[in-house]
Design a protein around this motif. Structure first.
Motif, PDB file in Angstrom:
ATOM      1  N   THR A   1      25.771  17.375  34.444  1.00 36.42           N
ATOM      2  CA  THR A   1      26.089  18.396  33.425  1.00 36.42           C
ATOM      3  C   THR A   1      24.818  18.828  32.696  1.00 36.42           C
ATOM      4  O   THR A   1      24.794  19.866  32.041  1.00 36.42           O
ATOM      5  N   ASN A   2      23.754  18.055  32.848  1.00 37.63           N
ATOM      6  CA  ASN A   2      22.464  18.394  32.250  1.00 37.63           C
ATOM      7  C   ASN A   2      21.767  19.380  33.181  1.00 37.63           C
ATOM      8  O   ASN A   2      21.404  19.042  34.297  1.00 37.63           O
ATOM      9  N   ASP A   3      21.538  20.598  32.697  1.00 31.43           N
ATOM     10  CA  ASP A   3      20.960  21.654  33.538  1.00 31.43           C
ATOM     11  C   ASP A   3      19.569  21.293  34.065  1.00 31.43           C
ATOM     12  O   ASP A   3      19.248  21.560  35.218  1.00 31.43           O
ATOM     13  N   ALA A   4      18.740  20.672  33.241  1.00 31.92           N
ATOM     14  CA  ALA A   4      17.379  20.319  33.653  1.00 31.92           C
ATOM     15  C   ALA A   4      17.420  19.284  34.780  1.00 31.92           C
ATOM     16  O   ALA A   4      16.682  19.393  35.773  1.00 31.92           O
ATOM     17  N   GLU A   5      18.291  18.303  34.613  1.00 33.43           N
ATOM     18  CA  GLU A   5      18.433  17.256  35.640  1.00 33.43           C
ATOM     19  C   GLU A   5      18.936  17.855  36.955  1.00 33.43           C
ATOM     20  O   GLU A   5      18.475  17.513  38.041  1.00 33.43           O
ATOM     21  N   CYS A   6      19.850  18.769  36.851  1.00 30.24           N
ATOM     22  CA  CYS A   6      20.420  19.432  38.028  1.00 30.24           C
ATOM     23  C   CYS A   6      19.339  20.246  38.744  1.00 30.24           C
ATOM     24  O   CYS A   6      19.248  20.221  39.974  1.00 30.24           O
TER      25      CYS A   6
END
Length: 160
Positions: free
Chosen positions: A26-31
């Motif tokens: 759900t974390n955009d940066a991690e994705c």
């Protein structure tokens, strides 16, 4: 220059799968990082997402088809074995149900009876006691009676 094959490198394939799972974050940066890392691994092998999925699909389908063919071959072999066994069993039953036949001298008939039938004790003792058999003697008739009693069809050769 791309390396050999991603699908033959199990460790690298597992790593790609773990990274692709991170793309569900759900974390955009991690994705984004996971997606870029997956792209790096794929490009190392000269693949795009589309090529990777197509190859994965082909390998899965090819492997399944190969396994199906192997199983069909095994089934065919097993059916052939079953047919041979059924044929043998049928042949054995036909042999068992058919009347035993004997063709030969009366001395051979005596040996045949003693070797192939469960004779009663007195029959066995009687047959064992017969040493010499003359044509049309009581010994010859006792052997013939014993053969008839056990259902043996016989045809004696000219020389008793």
């Amino acid at each position: 220059m791309p390396e050999t094959d991603l699908f033959s490198n199990e460790q690298e394939l597992q790593k790609l799968c773990r990274i692709l799972e991170l793309s569900n974050s759900t974390n955009d940066a991690e994705c984004l990082v996971a997606t870029r890392k997956a792209q790096q691994i794929l490009s190392k092998y000269g693949l795009t997402y589309h090529a990777f999925i197509s190859k994965l699909q082909y390998k899965s389908t090819h492997s399944t088809k190969r396994k199906i063919k192997e199983l069909q071959s095994k089934i065919k072999e097993q059916n052939a074995k079953i047919a041979r066994l059924e044929k043998r069993q049928s042949s054995d039953l036909n042999t068992a149900n058919s009347t035993p036949r004997f063709l030969g001298p009366i001395q051979g008939l005596k040996k045949y009876l003693m070797g192939n039938f469960s004779l009663k004790t007195h029959e066995r003792a009687l047959l064992e006691g017969i040493k010499e058999i003359e044509p049309k003697s009581k010994e010859a008739y006792m052997i013939l009676i014993c053969a008839r009693r056990h259902g043996v069809e016989y045809k004696l050769a000219n020389n008793l």
